[in-house]
Design an enzyme around this catalytic site. Structure first.
Site, PDB file in Angstrom:
ATOM      1  N   HIS A   1      -2.932  27.209  -3.970  1.00 60.64           N
ATOM      2  CA  HIS A   1      -4.121  27.273  -5.378  1.00 60.64           C
ATOM      3  C   HIS A   1      -4.587  28.283  -5.872  1.00 60.64           C
ATOM      4  CE1 HIS A   1      -4.237  22.799  -6.457  1.00 60.64           C
ATOM      5  NE2 HIS A   1      -4.346  21.846  -5.115  1.00 60.64           N
TER       6      HIS A   1
ATOM      7  N   GLU B   1      -2.805  21.720  -9.804  1.00 57.04           N
ATOM      8  CA  GLU B   1      -1.502  21.061  -8.161  1.00 57.04           C
ATOM      9  C   GLU B   1      -0.032  20.983  -7.856  1.00 57.04           C
ATOM     10  OE1 GLU B   1      -4.161  19.631  -6.288  1.00 57.04           O
ATOM     11  OE2 GLU B   1      -2.621  18.605  -4.913  1.00 57.04           O
TER      12      GLU B   1
ATOM     13  N   HIS C   1      -1.242  24.864   1.535  1.00 58.36           N
ATOM     14  CA  HIS C   1      -1.083  24.373  -0.143  1.00 58.36           C
ATOM     15  C   HIS C   1      -2.489  24.739  -0.628  1.00 58.36           C
ATOM     16  CE1 HIS C   1      -1.952  20.366  -2.843  1.00 58.36           C
ATOM     17  NE2 HIS C   1      -3.339  21.007  -2.307  1.00 58.36           N
ATOM     18  N   GLU C   2      -3.784  25.334  -0.094  1.00 58.66           N
ATOM     19  CA  GLU C   2      -4.423  26.088  -0.424  1.00 58.66           C
ATOM     20  C   GLU C   2      -4.226  27.280  -1.001  1.00 58.66           C
ATOM     21  OE1 GLU C   2      -7.238  24.590  -1.592  1.00 58.66           O
ATOM     22  OE2 GLU C   2      -6.316  22.654  -0.741  1.00 58.66           O
TER      23      GLU C   2
HETATM   24 ZN    ZN Z   1      -4.624  20.875  -4.581  1.00 54.73          ZN
END
Ligand code: ZN
Length: 486
Positions: free
Chosen positions: A263, A289, A259-260
């Site tokens: 980003h 997101e 997830h990161e």
């Molecule tokens: Zn996030």
């Protein structure tokens, strides 16, 4: 020197302050000794004030004005647009109100922590009442066309309104039926790997290995550990991510890392010609997101990824899990009271509930004292469960204590957009074979070309339309759930 050029030269100071604040912020969540918190807080506050004084100085306001007249291409217009937004916040909201918010939220954070510990909403209630009043006042100062909550939504997602949010969440309502179908079809709700312990050192090595495969650039990026995973884009050439380790249930650590990574890739992908300008960096929380969710949900929760990762799980964690096991384990569907533990199917209900309550608080149709009950009723309605206490209900998130109202909907924007991005990408790329072979560079390149390189040049809605040829579409998400969880 033209006005835009002059403006950018002046802005470099603001950029440097932002760079320092980001580095300090990252450090305070990772390596800072605990006792330094107060001193760090003072240093940060001084830098924030300095940044604000540069931005609102007569010289700067004048430069923005002149640059606006001179701006002759999309990038220059984007620069003026982004600065105008920042200035709107600082110039329309009275300083006393901002100070009052700072003071109240500092106390509210502590009260919230206590209240959550004791599962006692009453401890937090007076603070939240004051925060809601402040937010309503801010909305009036900021201005809006149709609904006061529009002004707050816009702070996190430029141009996103109650009308958009209503369309988004009513479009997601058919998920209620899908959830019923999935649960009654016998789709797995539990898996033994949730309880299986792992060695944290090996887990960290596995995360690093996966990051290498995804295309993490060691030269400009690094992975650390923190209480809650996050990404800090310090500069274009320095983007840090963190993850967490619980000693069991390796999915939590692995998916947070992926997830990161999403980003961080967005932060790294900005076109170098935009470096040090106000438009270098993600355009909105929702689009940000969408990048993390794309990698977490669309890639890491896919069958192809399960087959890529299964041998690595065996090698690093000594766990004998087949690709099927991993796919099941990564895609359990189980209504839970806690948002951050929610799966793909139930996640949006948590956001829907918060959105409806926030909107009610801001428009005055719901009072703070009614929140716990309203929360529990909606939880029962959407997910068929009632939190055992307020700590697992209305008190679970930190956001309101920080004064962040209008933030939650960006989670759903990102979750939905991630699926739309995946579908669009599949028109150009054979994702399952690329993913199962660990070939991620065409995927990174696609995202960079369509989304990342633009930074904040275009407002989010326009960026999405340019990149995907369509608007935010909840139906795409519902269809994706229908097909995936069959
Ligand atoms: Zn996030």
């Amino acid at each position: 020197m033209g006005a835009v050029e002059e403006l950018l030269k002046e802005y470099e100071k603001v950029w440097a302050i932002g760079y320092s604040l980001a580095l300090m912020g990252w450090d305070s969540e990772t390596y800072m000794p605990e006792g330094s918190a107060r001193e760090r807080g003072e240093a940060s506050a001084a830098l924030v004030a300095l940044k604000q004084s540069i931005l609102t100085s007569e010289k700067f306001l004048d430069l923005v004005e002149r640059a606006e007249e001179e701006a002759s291409d999309d990038v220059e217009r984007g620069i003026v647009r982004v600065l105008r937004r920042a200035l709107k916040y600082y110039t329309r909201i009275p300083v006393e109100l901002l100070r009052e918010e700072e003071r109240v939220t500092n106390e509210a954070k502590i009260a919230w922590r206590k209240a959550k510990k004791r599962a006692d909403f009453g401890t937090f209630r007076p603070y939240l009442e004051r925060i809601v009043e402040i937010k309503r006042e801010e909305a009036e100062h900021l201005g809006y066309e149709n609904h006061p909550y529009d002004a707050l939504l816009d702070l996190y997602e430029e141009g996103f309104t109650v009308k958009d949010a209503d369309r988004l969440f009513s479009g997601l309502k058919p998920l209620t039926k899908e959830l019923e179908r999935i649960l009654s079809s016998g789709w797995p709700q539990e898996h033994p790997l949730e309880e299986t312990p792992y060695d944290a050192v090996r887990m960290r090595e596995l995360n690093e290995r996966i990051l290498d495969i995804l295309g993490f650039e060691r030269e400009y990026q690094r992975l650390d550990t923190s209480a809650h995973p996050f990404t800090e884009g310090i500069g274009l050439y320095d983007v840090r991510i963190t993850t967490w380790y619980h000693g069991k249930d390796f999915r939590r650590s692995l998916l947070a890392t992926v997830h990161e990574f999403g980003h961080s890739l967005y932060e790294r992908g900005c076109d170098p010609s935009l470096w040090k300008t106000p438009v270098c960096g993600g355009v909105s929380l929702g689009v940000h997101e969408s990048q993390s969710r794309f990698w977490e949900n669309y890639i890491a929760r896919s069958r192809a990824f399960s087959s890529l990762v299964a041998p690595l799980v065996r090698e690093y964690l000594n766990l004998d899990a087949s690709p099927d096991d991993i796919f099941t384990y990564f895609n359990l569907v189980r209504p839970s009271t806690i948002r951050v533990e929610a799966d793909e199917v139930t996640y949006n209900f948590h956001i829907m509930l918060r959105y409806e309550l926030e909107k009610g608080l801001i428009e005055g149709s719901i009072e703070v004292k009614e929140l716990p009950q309203a929360w529990n009723e909606k939880m029962e309605e959407y997910l068929g469960i009632t939190p055992p206490n307020d700590a697992e209900g209305v008190l679970q998130d930190i956001h309101w204590s920080l004064g962040a109202m209008g933030y939650f909907p960006t989670y759903s924007i990102g979750t939905v957009l991630a699926v739309q991005i995946g579908r669009k990408m599949e028109e150009d790329l054979d994702l399952p074979s690329l993913v199962s072979e660990g070939k991620f560079s065409p995927i990174r390149e696609w995202l960079r070309e369509k989304i990342h390189r633009w930074g904040s040049v275009y407002p989010p809605k326009e960026l999405v339309r340019r990149a995907l040829g369509e608007d935010l579409d909840p139906k795409a998400f519902v269809d994706y759930v229908k097909v995936k969880y069959r």
